[in-house]
Write a protein that holds these residues in place. Structure first.
Motif, PDB file in Angstrom:
ATOM      1  N   THR A 178       0.806  -1.214   0.000  1.00  0.00           N
ATOM      2  CA  THR A 178       0.000   0.000   0.000  1.00  0.00           C
ATOM      3  C   THR A 178       0.839   1.264   0.000  1.00  0.00           C
ATOM      4  OG1 THR A 178      -0.118  -0.048   2.425  1.00  0.00           O
ATOM      5  CG2 THR A 178      -1.897  -1.128   1.213  1.00  0.00           C
ATOM      6  N   GLY A 179       2.074   1.195   0.547  1.00  0.00           N
ATOM      7  CA  GLY A 179       2.872   2.397   0.731  1.00  0.00           C
ATOM      8  C   GLY A 179       3.068   3.194  -0.530  1.00  0.00           C
ATOM      9  N   ASP A 180       3.448   2.509  -1.625  1.00  0.00           N
ATOM     10  CA  ASP A 180       3.619   3.215  -2.893  1.00  0.00           C
ATOM     11  C   ASP A 180       2.792   2.593  -4.010  1.00  0.00           C
ATOM     12  OD1 ASP A 180       5.026   0.891  -3.386  1.00  0.00           O
ATOM     13  OD2 ASP A 180       6.978   1.853  -3.589  1.00  0.00           O
ATOM     14  N   GLY A 207      10.113   2.526   5.525  1.00  0.00           N
ATOM     15  CA  GLY A 207       9.689   2.955   4.195  1.00  0.00           C
ATOM     16  C   GLY A 207       8.413   2.289   3.737  1.00  0.00           C
ATOM     17  N   ASP A 208       8.362   2.016   2.430  1.00  0.00           N
ATOM     18  CA  ASP A 208       7.178   1.413   1.829  1.00  0.00           C
ATOM     19  C   ASP A 208       7.233  -0.106   1.812  1.00  0.00           C
ATOM     20  OD1 ASP A 208       6.068   3.933   1.189  1.00  0.00           O
ATOM     21  OD2 ASP A 208       7.302   4.057  -0.620  1.00  0.00           O
ATOM     22  N   LEU A 209       8.317  -0.676   2.300  1.00  0.00           N
ATOM     23  CA  LEU A 209       8.489  -2.124   2.222  1.00  0.00           C
ATOM     24  C   LEU A 209       7.428  -2.846   3.045  1.00  0.00           C
ATOM     25  CD1 LEU A 209      12.366  -2.247   2.587  1.00  0.00           C
ATOM     26  CD2 LEU A 209      11.031  -2.406   0.482  1.00  0.00           C
ATOM     27  N   ALA A 210       7.022  -4.018   2.548  1.00  0.00           N
ATOM     28  CA  ALA A 210       6.002  -4.799   3.239  1.00  0.00           C
ATOM     29  C   ALA A 210       6.467  -6.209   3.553  1.00  0.00           C
ATOM     30  CB  ALA A 210       4.718  -4.853   2.398  1.00  0.00           C
ATOM     31  N   ARG A 235       1.066  -9.537  11.012  1.00  0.00           N
ATOM     32  CA  ARG A 235       0.121  -8.416  11.048  1.00  0.00           C
ATOM     33  C   ARG A 235       0.712  -7.185  10.356  1.00  0.00           C
ATOM     34  NH1 ARG A 235      -1.516  -9.150  15.722  1.00  0.00           N
ATOM     35  NH2 ARG A 235      -3.622  -9.901  15.235  1.00  0.00           N
ATOM     36  N   GLN A 236       1.980  -6.924  10.595  1.00  0.00           N
ATOM     37  CA  GLN A 236       2.619  -5.759   9.992  1.00  0.00           C
ATOM     38  C   GLN A 236       2.690  -5.886   8.473  1.00  0.00           C
ATOM     39  OE1 GLN A 236       6.560  -3.050  10.840  1.00  0.00           O
ATOM     40  NE2 GLN A 236       6.751  -5.247  11.140  1.00  0.00           N
ATOM     41  N   SER A 237       3.103  -7.045   7.991  1.00  0.00           N
ATOM     42  CA  SER A 237       3.254  -7.237   6.553  1.00  0.00           C
ATOM     43  C   SER A 237       1.908  -7.238   5.844  1.00  0.00           C
ATOM     44  CB  SER A 237       3.995  -8.547   6.255  1.00  0.00           C
ATOM     45  OG  SER A 237       5.367  -8.419   6.533  1.00  0.00           O
ATOM     46  N   PHE A 238       0.937  -7.966   6.383  1.00  0.00           N
ATOM     47  CA  PHE A 238      -0.357  -8.027   5.719  1.00  0.00           C
ATOM     48  C   PHE A 238      -1.065  -6.679   5.761  1.00  0.00           C
ATOM     49  CE2 PHE A 238       0.405 -12.453   5.518  1.00  0.00           C
ATOM     50  CZ  PHE A 238      -0.498 -12.999   4.618  1.00  0.00           C
ATOM     51  N   ASP A 239      -0.876  -5.918   6.823  1.00  0.00           N
ATOM     52  CA  ASP A 239      -1.446  -4.577   6.880  1.00  0.00           C
ATOM     53  C   ASP A 239      -0.859  -3.709   5.770  1.00  0.00           C
ATOM     54  OD1 ASP A 239      -2.910  -2.312   8.305  1.00  0.00           O
ATOM     55  OD2 ASP A 239      -0.849  -1.576   8.388  1.00  0.00           O
ATOM     56  N   ARG A 240       0.421  -3.852   5.529  1.00  0.00           N
ATOM     57  CA  ARG A 240       1.068  -3.073   4.473  1.00  0.00           C
ATOM     58  C   ARG A 240       0.734  -3.607   3.086  1.00  0.00           C
ATOM     59  NH1 ARG A 240       6.476  -0.325   5.542  1.00  0.00           N
ATOM     60  NH2 ARG A 240       6.203   0.634   7.575  1.00  0.00           N
ATOM     61  N   MET A 241       0.049  -4.740   3.040  1.00  0.00           N
ATOM     62  CA  MET A 241      -0.420  -5.291   1.785  1.00  0.00           C
ATOM     63  C   MET A 241      -1.941  -5.213   1.697  1.00  0.00           C
ATOM     64  SD  MET A 241       2.225  -8.473   1.366  1.00  0.00           S
ATOM     65  CE  MET A 241       3.959  -8.153   1.026  1.00  0.00           C
ATOM     66  N   ALA A 242      -2.506  -4.277   2.491  1.00  0.00           N
ATOM     67  CA  ALA A 242      -3.921  -3.899   2.392  1.00  0.00           C
ATOM     68  C   ALA A 242      -4.879  -4.919   2.987  1.00  0.00           C
ATOM     69  CB  ALA A 242      -4.309  -3.608   0.940  1.00  0.00           C
ATOM     70  N   ASP A 301     -12.448   5.355   1.865  1.00  0.00           N
ATOM     71  CA  ASP A 301     -11.820   4.645   2.972  1.00  0.00           C
ATOM     72  C   ASP A 301     -10.666   5.507   3.484  1.00  0.00           C
ATOM     73  OD1 ASP A 301     -10.412   2.991   4.671  1.00  0.00           O
ATOM     74  OD2 ASP A 301     -10.632   1.208   3.414  1.00  0.00           O
ATOM     75  N   VAL A 302     -10.925   6.222   4.587  1.00  0.00           N
ATOM     76  CA  VAL A 302      -9.965   7.210   5.082  1.00  0.00           C
ATOM     77  C   VAL A 302      -8.616   6.570   5.384  1.00  0.00           C
ATOM     78  CG1 VAL A 302      -9.463   8.832   6.945  1.00  0.00           C
ATOM     79  CG2 VAL A 302     -11.772   8.712   5.976  1.00  0.00           C
ATOM     80  N   GLU A 303      -8.623   5.459   6.101  1.00  0.00           N
ATOM     81  CA  GLU A 303      -7.363   4.820   6.468  1.00  0.00           C
ATOM     82  C   GLU A 303      -6.588   4.377   5.233  1.00  0.00           C
ATOM     83  OE1 GLU A 303      -5.708   1.085   9.195  1.00  0.00           O
ATOM     84  OE2 GLU A 303      -7.843   1.554   9.131  1.00  0.00           O
ATOM     85  N   SER A 304      -7.289   3.804   4.268  1.00  0.00           N
ATOM     86  CA  SER A 304      -6.635   3.336   3.057  1.00  0.00           C
ATOM     87  C   SER A 304      -6.021   4.488   2.272  1.00  0.00           C
ATOM     88  CB  SER A 304      -7.647   2.586   2.175  1.00  0.00           C
ATOM     89  OG  SER A 304      -7.098   2.264   0.927  1.00  0.00           O
TER      90      SER A 304
END
Length: 714
Positions: A85-87, A189-192, A220-227, A551-554
């Motif tokens: 999601t980061g970039d 950074g943007d890494l997931a 949890r951290q990785s999957f969150d960064r993958m939406a 989706d504000v968070e997204s």
């Protein structure tokens, strides 16, 4: 950065991502419409051909259980699972799993065989079926062939023909290394992904240690960064691991080089094994061995039941990796053997599986799924659909008979047009109203840029359509200067209401369209003030999204920490990239070439579309006039540049003769004089005959940015 510079020029700014945007690297001409080609396919016939491949075992790479479905699901998952999601980069679009480095990642071991198995299907349909679509469509077919009902599928992913130079996969120099976490264990950074060369996290546990609770944190951290939220994470893991097995018949010491380093005679195949037959029951992939369930080619609840109902103990498997087995010999021999019809196997679990049971929040979801199998199936279907479509952007880009009727919230829906659109006469009237208002050229251009420049070509999110600049979270972002933005939006809304109320017909203008009209009017006025008569093309048809459709968070992932086009930089980048590198990164997300980036920066500077009131980079005595003053100043040897801070971020532009400070500048401004390629472009625009060229190029690129999210025009 992912694009290394030559040793003889270590400070060079890589423009390779923008060079990719400027050229067509594939064999198809510009008139080829892939979406139209995919739509012409008989999708039922395509899926039948895929299923034939999945259920026909090949001697050169025999299928587990006589069915390639689980292998193909892994391939599809790993194709889409690189999305972050980061970039917005990564994901299934482009079919980039075919190229290094992804092709040679340890987490993608033996997926080269999965793609070769599908070659007959790709060969049959040629350009009408991209690899990018085939890789994930085959995952759907695999699940359906094993009894699962998928949520839908949309085609339209065009193939890339080289790796994406804009993706930074991480700072490590070796596979499975980890230099991407801070002292608290947070990804930078943007890494997931958890380690270099992994899609998500290490299946043995963080750093290869079998600690389920610590593993849950990383999951949890990785999957969150993958939406993915907790429910989607559990659904994906439990659903995906219902199928197939992992392969660790022996240590990976028996494996040869990955595809990128394999001998030429292997023709792009890697990981050649000298253990036993090197395939079938002797296959080595992850180094972990065994199935998750008793029936690995059937959709059922066995994974959830096994995980929750038995106690699991860690041990070292035959491949030398940490894995988990039921205590006290329970489930011993209860599973099918992958290649011996008279044999049996014992279900196993990964550390990442046991983590779902040990973490209380994940376990709550698992127990709910166990009590409600139908809910589990629906959750997995929707999470899988999201996984393989997340980087496709709005639903309108999806093609084919299996596209669901209703868009998902993560597809950033906007309303359909429900009124007549403005024509040339109405647009001219609106431009006059805008230019006669209290809004300045700079304010109009700033707002249009702030709205449109949120677009990311990586996952087709953002842009001006929807007018989300007026909604949370966009409206509150520091880069958008909320107080000034409120004033501009209030005036724009009033003009829109006045115009719409005055119409006796059904012609209406949306705020999204009006924002673009305002920006265009500003550019045209600025060009006129410089002596040029230009008209920025305009295509109506944008609508205004509601807060409920946002989706504000997204959307927070789209908030820029740097925007060199506005000379905005927070001063901190987790990946230690310079402001000029971040400018190139932003330009890449906007699908710009080096020349387009250069023209935009120079034009925006003279329009005073810069953050705050510092005037940094506005090298002109006539801000709001579209001139080539920026480039003239950058290249003018009457001036020298002096750093005014210890970080060399900000500079004074000093008259060499008088010592007087004339302007303020940033590194982004200076790079157009210091970088050899950007200086060559700046020289074109700074020449006596270059201003008209700049105006023309700026108008073309401005229009491009304003319409990046208009997929209906493409």
């Amino acid at each position: 950065m992912s694009n290394e510079t030559p040793e003889w020029n270590p400070n060079d700014l890589s423009l390779e991502p923008l060079d990719q945007n400027a050229r067509n690297t594939g064999p198809y001409d510009e008139d080829f419409d892939y979406a139209e080609a995919f739509a012409s396919l008989d999708l039922d016939e395509v899926k039948a051909d895929i299923e034939d491949v999945l259920t026909t075992s090949q001697d050169w790479w025999p299928a587990d259980y006589g069915h390639y479905g689980p292998l193909i699901i892994r391939m599809a998952w790993h194709s889409a699972g690189t999305y972050r999601t980061g970039d917005g980069r990564g994901g299934a679009a482009g079919g980039t799993q075919r190229f290094d480095p992804l092709n040679s990642w340890p987490d993608n071991a033996n997926l080269d065989k999965a793609r070769r198995l599908l070659w007959p299907v790709k060969q049959k349909y040629g350009r009408n079926l991209s690899w990018a679509d085939l890789l994930v469509l085959s995952g759907n077919v695999a699940m359906e062939s094993m009894g699962f009902e998928t949520f839908g599928f949309g085609g339209g992913r065009e193939d890339d023909f080289e790796p994406d130079a804009g993706v930074d996969w991480g700072p490590e120099e070796e596979m499975m290394a980890d230099k991407r976490h801070d002292e608290e264990g947070n990804l930078i950074g943007d890494l997931a992904a958890d380690h270099m060369g992994l899609i998500y996290v290490n299946p043995e546990g963080p750093g290869g240690e079998p600690d389920p609770l610590e593993s849950a944190k990383y999951i949890r951290q990785s999957f969150d960064r993958m939406a993915m939220n907790d429910e989607e994470t559990v659904a994906l893991c439990a659903g995906g691991h219902t199928f197939g097995k992992v392969h660790g018949a022996a240590s990976d010491d028996h494996l040869g080089a990955e595809p990128g380093k394999a001998p030429i005679e292997q023709q792009g195949l890697g990981w050649e094994s000298d253990y036993g037959e090197g395939k079938g029951a002797d296959t080595i992939t992850s180094g972990i061995e065994g199935p998750w369930t008793q029936s690995p080619t059937s959709w059922d609840l066995d994974y959830v039941n096994n995980l929750l109902e038995y106690e699991w103990e860690v041990h070292e498997g035959p491949g030398g990796a940490w894995q988990w087995r039921p205590k006290d010999g329970e489930l011993e021999g209860s599973a099918e053997h992958a290649h011996d019809p008279d044999g049996s196997a014992t279900p196993m679990m990964l550390t990442t599986d046991v983590a779902l049971k040990r973490d209380p929040d994940y376990r709550e979801v698992l127990e709910r799924f166990q009590e409600n199998p139908m809910e589990f199936g629906q959750a997995f279907a929707k999470a899988w659909y999201k996984l393989i479509h997340r980087d496709m952007g709005p639903q309108e880009r999806l093609v084919g008979p299996e596209v669901p009727d209703e868009p998902m919230i993560w597809q950033d829906p906007i309303p359909e047009v429900d009124h007549e659109l403005v024509g040339d006469e109405e647009v001219a009237e609106l431009k006059a109203m805008l230019l006669e208002s209290d809004l300045t050229v700079t304010q109009l251009a700033k707002t249009a840029w702030a709205a449109a420049s949120t677009y990311r070509d990586s996952d087709k999110r953002g842009g001006v359509n929807g007018a989300r600049i007026r909604l949370k979270p966009h409206r509150d972002w520091e880069v958008n200067e909320p107080e000034e933005l409120d004033v501009t939006l209030e005036t724009l809304s009033a003009i829109r209401e006045e115009f719409n109320a005055s119409r006796e017909d059904d012609v209406r203008v949306s705020l999204a369209d009006l924002i673009v009209i305002g920006g265009n009017a500003a550019v045209e006025q600025a060009a006129e003030d410089a002596g040029y008569d230009v008209e920025v093309p305009f295509e109506p048809g944008r609508t205004d999204a509601s807060q409920e459709q946002t989706d504000v968070e997204s959307f927070q992932a789209l908030r820029p920490d740097a925007d060199g086009f506005r000379n905005y930089y927070t001063g901190v980048d987790p990946m230690n990239r310079s402001p000029e590198e971040l400018l190139v990164d932003k330009a890449d997300l906007l699908d710009l070439s080096p020349a387009e980036m250069t023209a935009l920066v120079g034009g925006l500077r003279t329009l005073d579309v810069t953050y705050g009131d510092s005037g940094r980079g506005v090298f002109t005595d006539e801000p709001g006039t579209l001139s080539n003053d920026f480039f003239e100043t950058v290249l003018d040897m009457r001036y020298e540049w002096e750093a005014v801070d210890d970080e060399n971020l900000h500079f004074a532009v000093v008259d060499r003769e008088t010592g007087e400070e004339v302007y303020e500048a940033s590194r982004v401004d200076l790079v157009f004089g210091s970088n050899h390629r950007l200086r060559a472009l700046a020289e074109v625009y700074a020449a006596e005959d270059g201003e008209e060229q700049l105006v023309e190029d700026f108008v073309d690129t401005w229009h491009k940015v304003m319409t990046l999210d208009r997929f209906d025009l493409k």
